[in-house]
Design an enzyme around this catalytic site. Structure first.
Site, PDB file in Angstrom:
ATOM      1  N   ASP A 424     -58.361 -87.361  23.721  1.00 41.09           N
ATOM      2  CA  ASP A 424     -59.468 -88.105  24.258  1.00 41.09           C
ATOM      3  C   ASP A 424     -60.715 -87.586  23.554  1.00 41.09           C
ATOM      4  OD1 ASP A 424     -60.700 -89.813  26.017  1.00 41.09           O
ATOM      5  OD2 ASP A 424     -61.107 -88.206  27.430  1.00 41.09           O
ATOM      6  N   ASP A 765     -59.377 -86.306  30.369  1.00 39.83           N
ATOM      7  CA  ASP A 765     -60.026 -85.760  31.549  1.00 39.83           C
ATOM      8  C   ASP A 765     -60.227 -86.810  32.634  1.00 39.83           C
ATOM      9  OD1 ASP A 765     -61.829 -87.209  30.178  1.00 39.83           O
ATOM     10  OD2 ASP A 765     -63.416 -85.706  30.143  1.00 39.83           O
ATOM     11  N   ASP A 769     -57.105 -91.597  32.113  1.00 39.39           N
ATOM     12  CA  ASP A 769     -56.166 -90.957  31.198  1.00 39.39           C
ATOM     13  C   ASP A 769     -54.853 -90.593  31.875  1.00 39.39           C
ATOM     14  OD1 ASP A 769     -58.007 -91.012  29.148  1.00 39.39           O
ATOM     15  OD2 ASP A 769     -58.908 -89.115  29.765  1.00 39.39           O
TER      16      ASP A 769
END
Lengths: 1072, 264
Positions: A424, A765, A769
């Site tokens: 990410d 986070d 996700d």
């Protein structure tokens, strides 16, 4: 307040028994499952088979896949069911998500809303209504998955105990059998129970860590019911409730805003992006209205109506999407299963072969069964399960010290086999905060320091333009530090304000000092706050120059809007008319900064003439009784969420370790690409197709795709791709950035990577996700920035949010794989030394050289600590410079390992131990030649005058005692040679002397433990007849030493040839 | 070189390797075994840790230490008789007289080496006639088996250099194990008288040295065992240096066997 820790804790529990209440095959239970797979099930099955020979072939094929124990078929069915259900669930969720998109509540007027939900925005619901709704819709909490009660889980993990019962019955039926068998049964049961307790304890311990970790403050909500404001636990909220939110609160449910006062909401955990996450809600009916549960509201106050609770909230839907994603078996679980197959295969085939031999040699069937048990016990590394668990948890502890919290023990190794990391962007690669990155003034772009502490601002601050610019930055800013943080470093202070303003505040505080003081000296007299229509913010201040009575008007906003209002531009402190060339310079700079993916703000000011605006002038922001055009443009300032300073280095390390790093973000492609470039995910010299097209000035279609190493793919493009196209994309490009992706697309990407046989790590986070985290082979959540949903879905939590910690984790993971190899090689070796006695006993009729109980004392006694000690071994070479292991090709237990352990070292060990055995017998009166075919007479209870080589006669008990001495001697022989085995297993390629004999001190603890345990068994417990140990003459402890030295020398030679002739047949066959 | 050829060569290498490797291991094992065997003498064992107390044993030797005699069924005891005939053959007076010495009773027959190997060592005579009614010489009752008055022979295990009795006389006694056994056992006679074992048969010097060693025997002739009942008999040696109360070794200095005379 409500006890417990909210839905996060429930999530944690859900995670443990993944698959939402499906009892079989929870991945966290692998170790227990493995224990079922290991020896005992087989024994029982084999015993069963003895009784019912007609099912023999069936059982054999059953054992080939030991993973499926007796419940195998059931499980299989269950899996099918689960898949189906999962699919259903997925579809269902997708529909629901779609439905959510169509949610129309924000378009309804308040009156319509009141009607729809039967509430009143002033008086709220009545208590009875609320209670009714609560009863009907359930509490406002996410449903925890059905959990197997722990007490049930425990015996479930050890269904193997049943095997022992079967075993017991077997012997109960035949009372004439000697007590030895009963002892053996007890020991076996004890082993099973202890291993079970141990695995359970380990699991419970790691779960406890997580439980304490995810503790949350019980959530309360301020709700209006019966026209009164009440504080109720958030769990009791129902649809239609009117709630009040203060700054800092977590939004307790999906709410529809009714009124706000300067309230903003941070949805970044939901969308994964910082940029679009700050929503202004000046207009309560704005389309972006509904606020989502779990978002936090950093500023202001608001009132809203609850429109969704519990599982029906957006977060609930995502969470259930996450928990619905099946978790693949971890690579190490697969490897251990593979290993179990090998061991079981060897055990069962040798066992059956010798059973047939024994029966055809006219042994009694019962005797043959006992041989069979002996062979299996000798072949099964009983202690290995515990060893692997301890080894993994030791590494987990070591990693926790380095800020990697491992939730699922097996994940330790998974990280080591990782070949693709899908990272990410926000928060993982970046610092998750807007920071001033560039400034443009005096026709020049300056670079600001974006490192974590901003300490090193080197741009030219002498220009008069900077003085003006800094004033605007300071004054045209509503953000403030929260009071009471004097001792906190500037960058860590909590700020009340949005991300951009915070960035500006901190930036100016670092450079100029006390911003609050400056603002005080330049008192604000009027202000127009930022809004989405104006796209600028303006304020009017008194100046701190006592001689200057003019007011200073400062403005910041979207650069093009700001420039429109300007007629002059400041260069080197001097105002100059804004002509085309300067406008051109402005545009170039603006485009350049924008192209870096940065958010650009323009700044301008105007000193209001003192004659028109005297000190007493009253400014009215509604009528705008002051000029807002012909201002003086001062400069541009661009902000970005900068990469963490440790990330580029970590990415480089991943590269050299053969790990592909893919960025997956919901952010804008330009920003994503900029960050990817700055951290090295797109390396400096590689280009995307678009880059090449731009450079060569040709249309994108004409560019040969082979020339491009990098690719930036947006969610829109991804949506149109077939799985095959995605596969192609993933294999063709080594550097890939996915931008503007949705949670589902993240899942698709992870699945795509997994189709390439890659072991995929996903970092993230946000709540969005969590499905991908769950789907990944290893999900890594951020500890600080991470949402609880992400943490719960992940296998590992980075406590410091630092991507670099992943690299440490990879290193540890690879080391643990190598060391597990060594441990298994060490453990397997002695199996041959334990097995040969039985074979010789059956074929040559020697008195039994080693008993099954004695074998267990090796497997679970002397060998345990040494095999754990190998986990502390340092890496032999730079393990971060080699490719990640191939999931299907580089096995934990490969043919060279098994062959070398079994047929080389194992055989040598067996010979060495036999020497000790023969020595004891010869020196007591039975020369080797006399032992051959002595078995029948030797074991007969009625023969009490068996003649030895010297004509002496022995009673049965005297012989038995000698046999036990033989056991002890054989045991000591194996133990002494296992010391040599332990030392040679320290390295696989390097010489022991290169590795350092004393660097790993734990090895020596292991060796000491081996010797001490053996001494205690022989001299301390030598009188306990059940244990079959006797006091051994001291010199017998040294008989196997020459063989031990031979083992060492032989292995050094092996390693030498491997180093000398890489790639030779020797290397191929001898390197494990 | 084709790939197949390469494979063959590699396989040949591997085969050769294993030949050499296992050859070497065998050699190594043989060597260590040879070295080990140098540490043990041909004549006397290095250690006798387990043989502090010699065990007792009976003849005829049966599967479960039970002497079952169906008086009417010749076959049931004939095998015992055959065994005993064979067992007692070396005790024939003629053989004894030819091979062994007449020794002085009541004294150990010591033949120390005194620095020079005194070899082979002489053994004392134990004449079959010493067994009296149980000697089986010219015995139409076949050691009493045909009449239901069987002879059972008690022998003590040979232990090298063991001075049984510690210079005092010793004898074998037999009793019924429990009270009812004692009753059923009836009377018996022992040969030599009192079940004596003379000191002159000790010490034993081992198979190699003591070539014609004749193990002393005690014969027990059971005269009127209650028929058709299983009788547990226990015989033990009464000697100063032989403990007969070892809990674990049921045959240390004693022997227990079952006797059953079936008469119709």
């Amino acid at each position: 307040g409500r006890p417990g820790s909210g839905w996060a804790a429930r999530e944690a529990r859900r995670d443990r028994s993944a698959g939402g209440g499906a009892p079989p095959d929870p991945p966290g239970d692998m170790l227990c499952t493995a224990s079922e797979n290991l020896p005992w099930a087989n024994i029982a099955r084999l015993l069963l088979f003895q009784k019912t020979p007609e099912i023999y072939s069936v059982e054999l094929s059953g054992t080939e896949d030991v993973g499926k124990t007796d419940t195998g078929d059931g499980k299989e069915k269950y899996r099918g069911l689960k898949d189906k259900r999962l699919e259903l669930k997925k579809n269902h969720q997708k529909e629901e998500l779609k439905k959510e998109v169509d949610l129309e509540d924000h378009k309804l007027s308040i009156k319509e809303l009141e009607r729809k939900y039967g509430t009143n925005i002033v008086t709220g619901l009545s208590s009875t209504q609320a209670a009714e709704l609560l009863a009907r819709n359930g509490p406002n909490a996410l449903t925890p998955p059905k959990e197997t009660p722990e007490i049930v889980k425990f015996p479930q993990a050890d269904g193997a105990i049943l095997c022992w019962i079967a075993y017991g019955i077997q012997y109960f039926n035949d009372k004439s059998s000697s007590l030895d068998s009963v002892y053996l049964g007890c020991v076996l049961a004890l082993v099973v129970i202890l291993t079970g307790i141990f695995a359970y304890y380990q699991e419970a311990k790691s779960t406890n860590i997580m439980a304490s970790f995810s503790k949350m403050i019980p959530q309360q909500a301020l709700v209006i019911r019966d026209s009164e404001k009440k504080t109720v636990p958030a769990e009791q909220l129902v649809v239609g409730d009117i709630v009040e939110i203060k700054g800092g609160d977590k939004i307790p449910a999906d709410i529809r805003l009714l009124s706000t006062q300067g309230c903003k909401v941070d949805n970044s955990s939901l969308t994964g992006n910082l940029t679009p996450s700050l929503r202004t809600h000046d207009n309560p009916l704005e389309a972006e209205n509904p606020w989502n549960k779990m978002s936090t509201s950093p500023v202001g106050t608001a009132t809203g109506m609850v429109i969704n609770t519990g599982d029906r909230t957006i977060i609930g839907q995502i969470a259930s999407l996450a928990s619905g994603v099946g978790h693949e078996k971890t690579p190490i679980a697969i490897e251990i299963e593979h290993f179990v197959h090998i061991v079981a295969g060897v055990a069962v085939s040798i066992g059956i072969l010798f059973f047939i031999i024994a029966v055809s040699m006219k042994y009694y069937v019962l005797d043959s069964i006992i041989f069979l048990i002996g062979i299996i016990v000798a072949n099964v590394p009983e202690g290995l399960l515990a060893t692997v668990t301890v080894t993994l948890s030791l590494t987990a502890k070591r990693m926790a010290k380095k800020n990697c919290l491992v939730k699922n023990l097996e994940a330790v190794e998974t990280l080591g086999s990782t070949s693709i990391i899908c990272s990410d962007k926000t928060g993982t690669l970046t610092q998750n905060r807007m920071t001033v990155a560039h400034l443009w003034f005096d026709n020049q772009i300056f670079v600001a320091d974006t490192s974590e502490d901003h300490s090193n601002q080197v741009f030219d601050q002498s220009s008069g333009t900077w003085a003006s610019l800094s004033k605007i930055i300071t004054l045209c800013n509503r953000a403030e530090f929260r009071p009471g943080q004097e001792s906190v470093p500037i960058m860590k202070k909590v700020v009340v304000g949005d991300a951009s303003e915070t960035a500006l505040l901190k930036f100016s505080e670092v450079i100029l000092g006390d911003v609050m003081e400056i603002r005080k000296r330049n008192r604000k007299v009027a202000e127009i706050p930022f809004n989405s229509t104006n796209k600028f913010q303006l304020s009017i201040h008194e100046t701190d120059d006592p001689s200057d009575k003019r007011f200073l008007m400062v403005m910041k906003g979207a650069p093009e809007r700001v420039l429109e209002k300007c007629s002059t531009i400041m260069v080197n402190g001097q105002e100059q008319p804004l002509d085309d060339s300067t406008a051109e310079a402005f545009h170039t700079a603006y485009m350049e900064l924008g192209g870096l993916g940065e958010r650009v703000l323009g700044f301008c000011h105007l000193y209001l003439p003192a004659d028109k605006f005297p000190e007493t002038y009253s400014f009215d922001v509604d009528t705008v009784n002051f000029p807002t055009s012909n201002l003086c443009f001062v400069g541009l300032l661009s902000m970005i969420d900068p990469p963490r300073s440790t990330v580029p280095d970590a990415v480089t390390k991943c590269r050299s370790a053969g790990i592909k790093v893919i960025m997956v973000t919901g952010d804008h492609p330009i920003t994503a690409k900029a960050i990817a470039k700055s951290v090295g995910i797109i390396s400096a010299n590689s280009e995307t197709v678009e880059d090449i097209a731009k450079r060569l000035n040709i249309p994108v279609e004409q560019v040969s795709k082979r020339d491009a190493k990098a690719a930036v793919v947006t969610g829109m493009e991804l949506k149109d791709m077939s799985p095959e196209q995605l596969d192609e994309l993933l294999t063709d490009y080594s550097e890939i950035v996915f931008a503007r992706t949705s949670p589902q697309q993240k899942l698709i990407i992870v699945e795509g990577c997994q189709r390439q046989d890659a072991v995929v790590a996903v970092t993230g986070d946000g709540v969005n996700d969590s499905p991908a985290l769950k789907k990944a082979d290893i999900g890594i959540a951020m500890g600080i920035a991470g949402s609880d949903a992400a943490k719960n879905a992940a296998d590992m939590v980075l406590l410091d949010d630092n991507f670099a910690s992943i690299v440490t984790g990879v290193e540890e993971g690879r080391l643990i794989f190598d060391n597990l190899k060594k441990t298994i090689a060490y453990t397997l070796t002695k199996n041959i030394a334990e097995l040969c006695p039985f074979l010789i006993y059956i074929i040559a009729g020697l008195p039994l050289p080693i008993g099954t109980i004695t074998i267990l004392f090796i497997d679970l006694g002397t060998d345990i600590i040494p095999s754990i000690a190998l986990a502390y071994e340092k890496a032999e070479s730079d393990i971060m410079n080699r490719k990640p292991r191939h999931k299907k090709k580089d096995r934990l237990v490969n043919a060279p390992l098994a062959i070398y352990s079994y047929l080389h070292i194992g055989l040598m060990q067996a010979l060495g131990a036999f020497v000790v055995y023969f020595t004891v017998y010869a020196q007591e009166g039975f020369r080797p030649s006399a032992l051959i075919n002595l078995r029948v007479e030797w074991e007969k209870d009625s023969v009490n005058d068996l003649e030895d080589s010297y004509g002496q006669e022995w009673t049965q008990y005297q012989r038995k005692y000698l046999e036990w001495t033989g056991y002890t001697a054989f045991f000591v022989g194996i133990m002494i040679q296992q010391i040599a085995d332990l030392i040679i297993r320290k390295t696989r390629r390097n010489s022991i002397f290169q590795q350092g004999l004393f660097r790993n001190k734990v090895i020596w603890v292991g060796i000491a433990s081996q010797i001490i345990i053996a001494l205690i068994l022989s001299y301390g417990l030598g009188s306990v007849s059940a244990l079959n140990f006797t006091m051994l003459r001291p010199q017998y402890w040294f008989v196997a030493v020459p063989h031990a030295i031979l083992i060492w020398v032989y292995d050094e030679v092996r390693k030498l040839f491997i180093r000398l002739y890489p790639g030779s047949w020797w290397d191929k066959n001898m390197y494990y | 070189m084709s790939q197949a050829e390469g494979g063959v060569i590699t396989s040949a290498f591997i085969l050769l390797f294993y030949l050499v490797f296992y050859g070497f291991l065998t050699a190594m094992f043989t060597l260590t075994m040879w070295v080990m065997l140098q540490t043990v003498s041909d004549h006397t064992p290095k250690y006798q840790d387990r043989l502090a107390t010699p065990g007792l044993m009976i003849r005829p030797k049966t599967e479960n230490l039970d002497v079952i005699v169906n008086v009417s069924d010749t076959e049931s005891w004939d095998q015992h008789v055959q065994k005993l005939n064979k067992f007692l053959e070396p005790y024939n007076d003629s053989i004894q007289a030819q091979k062994n010495d007449v020794c002085r009773p009541g004294r150990y027959y010591e033949q120390p080496d005194n620095g020079v190997l005194n070899y082979p060592k002489r053994a004392c005579q134990f004449n079959r006639t010493q067994l009296g009614d149980c000697s089986g010489i010219g015995d139409p009752t076949h050691y009493g088996y045909s009449t239901g008055q069987p002879c059972v022979f008690i022998k003590m295990n040979r232990v090298i250099n063991f001075y049984a009795g510690a210079n005092q006389s010793m004898n074998v006694t037999c009793v019924g194990k429990r009270d009812e056994d004692a009753e059923n056992l009836g009377s018996f006679v022992m040969f030599p008288a009192n079940g004596n074992i003379d000191l002159m048969y000790f010490p034993y010097y081992g198979k190699k040295f003591h070539v014609n060693y004749t193990q002393p025997l005690v014969a027990v002739k059971f005269l009127n065992v209650t028929p058709n009942v299983e009788v547990n008999v226990e015989c033990r040696i009464n000697a100063a240096n032989i403990a007969t109360d070892d809990e674990r070794d049921k045959f240390a200095g004693r022997v227990a066997f079952k006797l059953r005379i079936n008469k119709t």
